[in-house]
Motif scaffolding. Structure first.
Motif, PDB file in Angstrom:
ATOM      1  N   GLY A 107       0.745  -1.235  -0.082  1.00 31.15           N
ATOM      2  CA  GLY A 107       0.107  -0.133   0.017  1.00 31.15           C
ATOM      3  C   GLY A 107       0.820   1.290  -0.023  1.00 31.15           C
ATOM      4  O   GLY A 107       1.817   1.346  -0.763  1.00 31.15           O
ATOM      5  N   SER A 108       0.449   2.246   0.908  1.00 35.51           N
ATOM      6  CA  SER A 108       1.427   3.347   0.883  1.00 35.51           C
ATOM      7  C   SER A 108       2.635   2.997   1.867  1.00 35.51           C
ATOM      8  O   SER A 108       2.926   2.033   2.281  1.00 35.51           O
ATOM      9  CB  SER A 108       0.572   4.504   1.672  1.00 35.51           C
ATOM     10  N   GLY A 109       3.559   3.949   1.776  1.00 36.58           N
ATOM     11  CA  GLY A 109       4.717   3.725   2.241  1.00 36.58           C
ATOM     12  C   GLY A 109       5.846   3.298   1.246  1.00 36.58           C
ATOM     13  O   GLY A 109       5.568   2.758   0.436  1.00 36.58           O
ATOM     14  N   TYR A 110       7.174   3.184   1.931  1.00 39.38           N
ATOM     15  CA  TYR A 110       8.065   2.104   1.178  1.00 39.38           C
ATOM     16  C   TYR A 110       8.117   0.743   1.256  1.00 39.38           C
ATOM     17  O   TYR A 110       7.497   0.195   2.378  1.00 39.38           O
ATOM     18  CB  TYR A 110       9.468   2.748   1.712  1.00 39.38           C
ATOM     19  N   LEU A 111       8.538   0.111   0.226  1.00 40.25           N
ATOM     20  CA  LEU A 111       8.784  -1.173   0.164  1.00 40.25           C
ATOM     21  C   LEU A 111       9.933  -1.630   1.007  1.00 40.25           C
ATOM     22  O   LEU A 111      10.993  -1.087   0.463  1.00 40.25           O
ATOM     23  CB  LEU A 111       8.502  -1.687  -1.256  1.00 40.25           C
ATOM     24  N   ASP A 112       9.974  -2.497   1.898  1.00 41.61           N
ATOM     25  CA  ASP A 112      11.093  -2.718   2.578  1.00 41.61           C
ATOM     26  C   ASP A 112      11.998  -4.008   2.136  1.00 41.61           C
ATOM     27  O   ASP A 112      12.438  -4.700   2.909  1.00 41.61           O
ATOM     28  CB  ASP A 112      10.906  -3.032   4.182  1.00 41.61           C
ATOM     29  N   VAL A 113      12.079  -3.994   0.785  1.00 37.27           N
ATOM     30  CA  VAL A 113      12.728  -5.278  -0.097  1.00 37.27           C
ATOM     31  C   VAL A 113      13.902  -4.201  -0.524  1.00 37.27           C
ATOM     32  O   VAL A 113      13.718  -3.450  -1.256  1.00 37.27           O
ATOM     33  CB  VAL A 113      11.995  -5.738  -0.876  1.00 37.27           C
ATOM     34  N   PRO A 114      15.185  -4.588  -0.394  1.00 33.69           N
ATOM     35  CA  PRO A 114      16.284  -3.939  -1.060  1.00 33.69           C
ATOM     36  C   PRO A 114      16.528  -4.145  -2.468  1.00 33.69           C
ATOM     37  O   PRO A 114      15.972  -5.337  -3.011  1.00 33.69           O
ATOM     38  CB  PRO A 114      17.480  -4.595  -0.328  1.00 33.69           C
ATOM     39  N   ALA A 115      16.581  -3.075  -3.372  1.00 31.30           N
ATOM     40  CA  ALA A 115      16.625  -3.267  -4.563  1.00 31.30           C
ATOM     41  C   ALA A 115      17.978  -2.864  -5.458  1.00 31.30           C
ATOM     42  O   ALA A 115      18.500  -1.816  -4.984  1.00 31.30           O
ATOM     43  CB  ALA A 115      15.406  -2.696  -5.082  1.00 31.30           C
ATOM     44  N   VAL A 116      18.367  -3.394  -6.596  1.00 32.83           N
ATOM     45  CA  VAL A 116      19.294  -2.834  -7.269  1.00 32.83           C
ATOM     46  C   VAL A 116      18.615  -2.673  -8.854  1.00 32.83           C
ATOM     47  O   VAL A 116      17.913  -3.590  -9.181  1.00 32.83           O
ATOM     48  CB  VAL A 116      20.347  -3.552  -7.363  1.00 32.83           C
ATOM     49  N   VAL A 117      18.809  -1.520  -9.526  1.00 29.10           N
ATOM     50  CA  VAL A 117      18.556  -1.420 -10.736  1.00 29.10           C
ATOM     51  C   VAL A 117      19.887  -1.759 -11.541  1.00 29.10           C
ATOM     52  O   VAL A 117      20.893  -0.884 -11.450  1.00 29.10           O
ATOM     53  CB  VAL A 117      17.995   0.050 -11.105  1.00 29.10           C
ATOM     54  N   VAL A 118      19.931  -2.613 -12.510  1.00 27.03           N
ATOM     55  CA  VAL A 118      21.133  -2.685 -13.545  1.00 27.03           C
ATOM     56  C   VAL A 118      20.670  -2.402 -14.828  1.00 27.03           C
ATOM     57  O   VAL A 118      19.953  -2.970 -15.423  1.00 27.03           O
ATOM     58  CB  VAL A 118      21.477  -4.632 -13.549  1.00 27.03           C
ATOM     59  N   ILE A 119      21.515  -1.410 -15.177  1.00 26.96           N
ATOM     60  CA  ILE A 119      21.360  -0.886 -16.504  1.00 26.96           C
ATOM     61  C   ILE A 119      22.278  -1.818 -17.587  1.00 26.96           C
ATOM     62  O   ILE A 119      23.555  -1.641 -17.397  1.00 26.96           O
ATOM     63  CB  ILE A 119      21.959   0.498 -16.646  1.00 26.96           C
ATOM     64  N   ASN A 120      21.695  -2.892 -17.851  1.00 23.84           N
ATOM     65  CA  ASN A 120      22.510  -3.874 -18.459  1.00 23.84           C
ATOM     66  C   ASN A 120      22.880  -3.654 -19.959  1.00 23.84           C
ATOM     67  O   ASN A 120      22.289  -2.759 -20.462  1.00 23.84           O
ATOM     68  CB  ASN A 120      21.561  -4.994 -18.486  1.00 23.84           C
ATOM     69  N   LYS A 121      23.785  -4.486 -20.620  1.00 21.13           N
ATOM     70  CA  LYS A 121      24.060  -4.220 -21.986  1.00 21.13           C
ATOM     71  C   LYS A 121      24.901  -2.919 -22.107  1.00 21.13           C
ATOM     72  O   LYS A 121      24.633  -2.401 -23.054  1.00 21.13           O
ATOM     73  CB  LYS A 121      22.995  -4.486 -22.832  1.00 21.13           C
ATOM     74  N   ALA A 122      25.437  -2.605 -21.030  1.00 19.94           N
ATOM     75  CA  ALA A 122      26.124  -1.139 -20.860  1.00 19.94           C
ATOM     76  C   ALA A 122      27.098  -1.327 -22.096  1.00 19.94           C
ATOM     77  O   ALA A 122      27.718   0.025 -22.400  1.00 19.94           O
ATOM     78  CB  ALA A 122      26.453  -0.987 -19.617  1.00 19.94           C
ATOM     79  N   ASP A 123      27.564  -2.373 -22.671  1.00 19.88           N
ATOM     80  CA  ASP A 123      28.529  -2.209 -23.777  1.00 19.88           C
ATOM     81  C   ASP A 123      28.231  -1.553 -24.846  1.00 19.88           C
ATOM     82  O   ASP A 123      28.836  -0.826 -25.645  1.00 19.88           O
ATOM     83  CB  ASP A 123      29.137  -3.741 -23.951  1.00 19.88           C
TER      84      ASP A 123
END
Ligand code: GDP
Ligand code: MG
Ligand code: ZN
Length: 350
Positions: free
Chosen positions: A230-246
């Protein structure tokens, strides 16, 4: 009546492979050992064994997961599984073709080459048979033979592989699930898997960053929506990978990061600096939907990475496969999950 070796009572276990919860009475019956020919064979502890000998045997023993929902092929867990911390269950989230399978194959390849050692971490297979299968099916064709990996079936969150990752202080089971497909919200069986995830690795295809919103945004939205209470932050750590960066390796600020050698220890300040650059990169491209994990998750870092180091031609990588910065997102996720201690967990991703 089951025989217990001074460990009476049962434990409630969540299996990191099928995510079922089962109760396990700490019996020394029905044990298996991993044999030389890569299968599990029954293991008995001879009656009358000395406590020392019994302990030695138990260290090698595995149990067969009862998999109450009956949805997985047979699988095995180390008998000492409950002695470890609760598992870190990583969902690799991204639209099909974003590069999840290649990325995980490359991550496992770098781990096989012992590239977690500079961080003070050691990795072993949780279930050696399954790990070997993963390596043979994905990592070896990619990294040793420079083959393009075939597409995987999408639409269902699927277990890929699991490791035991140890720091000097403790051991964590770390499981990887492939959460692919565009519209996950309609699949009821996914709810169980998604609710079992406690770490998220969002995979972005850098070639699509400037493109208009598409299916990949729906993937993010449905995963975050299903996990988010619902509202508030989600308490699950996350990483965003900008992949195929080559594919964008000469563009600023990608060029600042993608060629950097791996650090030899955890560097929270560098993770923060890369996250800022990657955030700005997505923001400038107008890819606001890709920034949703950052907005909704209490702790989130952003990274540039390339599983292959270059594009495929036909069925292979003509210049060989050279992963770039594929371990950094995993290390950040482990840090946010507490593997480097409580102080590091507070420092990364805030
Ligand atoms: N240039 C480049 N292409 C990649 C990279 N990783 C994957 N690809 C390409 O992207 C396609 C989709 O990758 P795949 O791992 O199957 O994506 P998935 O559907 O998310 O599992 C593959 O056919 C690869 O050729 C990378 O790091 N760089
Ligand atoms: Mg795939
Ligand atoms: Zn299981």
């Amino acid at each position: 009546m089951t025989v217990t070796s001074g460990r009476a009572g049962s434990a409630t276990v969540r299996c990191p492979i099928c995510l079922d919860v089962f109760s396990w009475d700490r019996t020394d019956e029905d044990l298996y050992r991993f044999s030389e020919d890569s299968s599990y064979v029954p293991l008995t502890i001879p009656p009358g064994s000395s406590p020392q000998k019994r302990e030695g045997v138990r260290r090698l023993a595995h149990i067969r997961c009862p998999n109450p929902s009956g949805d997985r092929p047979p699988h095995f867990l180390p008998l000492l599984y409950t002695a470890y911390r609760p598992p870190i269950v990583i969902g690799m989230v991204g639209a099909s073709l974003s590069g999840k399978t290649h990325l995980l194959a490359a991550i496992m390849g770098e781990i096989e080459r012992d590239k977690l050692a500079p961080y003070g971490l050691k990795a072993d297979a949780l279930d050696p048979v399954r790990h070997r299968n993963f390596i043979q099916q994905y990592t070896q064709p990619l990294m040793e033979r420079s083959r393009r990996l075939p597409g995987t079936v999408e639409g269902v969150a699927d277990f890929a592989d699991a490791l035991l990752i140890s720091s000097s202080e403790a051991t964590w089971p770390v499981a990887f699930f492939d959460v692919g497909g565009e519209d996950l919200s309609g699949l009821r069986e996914n709810t169980r898997f998604l609710s079992g995830l406690n770490a998220l690795m969002f995979v972005v295809d850098s070639a699509t960053v400037g493109a208009s919103a598409d299916a990949r945004d729906d993937t993010y939205r449905s995963v975050l929506g299903m996990l988010h209470p619902g509202s508030g932050y989600l308490d699950v750590p996350a990483v965003v990978v900008i992949n195929k960066a080559d594919l964008v390796q000469f563009a600023s600020p990608v060029d600042e990061w993608i060629h950097r050698p791996q650090a030899d220890h955890l560097q929270p300040a560098a993770i923060l600096a890369e996250s800022r650059d990657a955030y700005a990169y997505l923001h400038r491209a107008g890819a606001t939907a890709l920034l949703q994990p950052y907005r909704y998750c209490r702790r989130c870092t952003l990274h540039f990475a390339s599983a292959t180091g270059g594009p495929a031609r036909d069925d292979g990588y003509p210049h060989g496969v050279r992963p770039m910065r594929v371990l950094e997102p995993l290390v950040a996720l482990l840090a946010m999950s507490g593997v480097f201690g409580a102080a590091a967990a507070r420092e990364v991703g805030n």
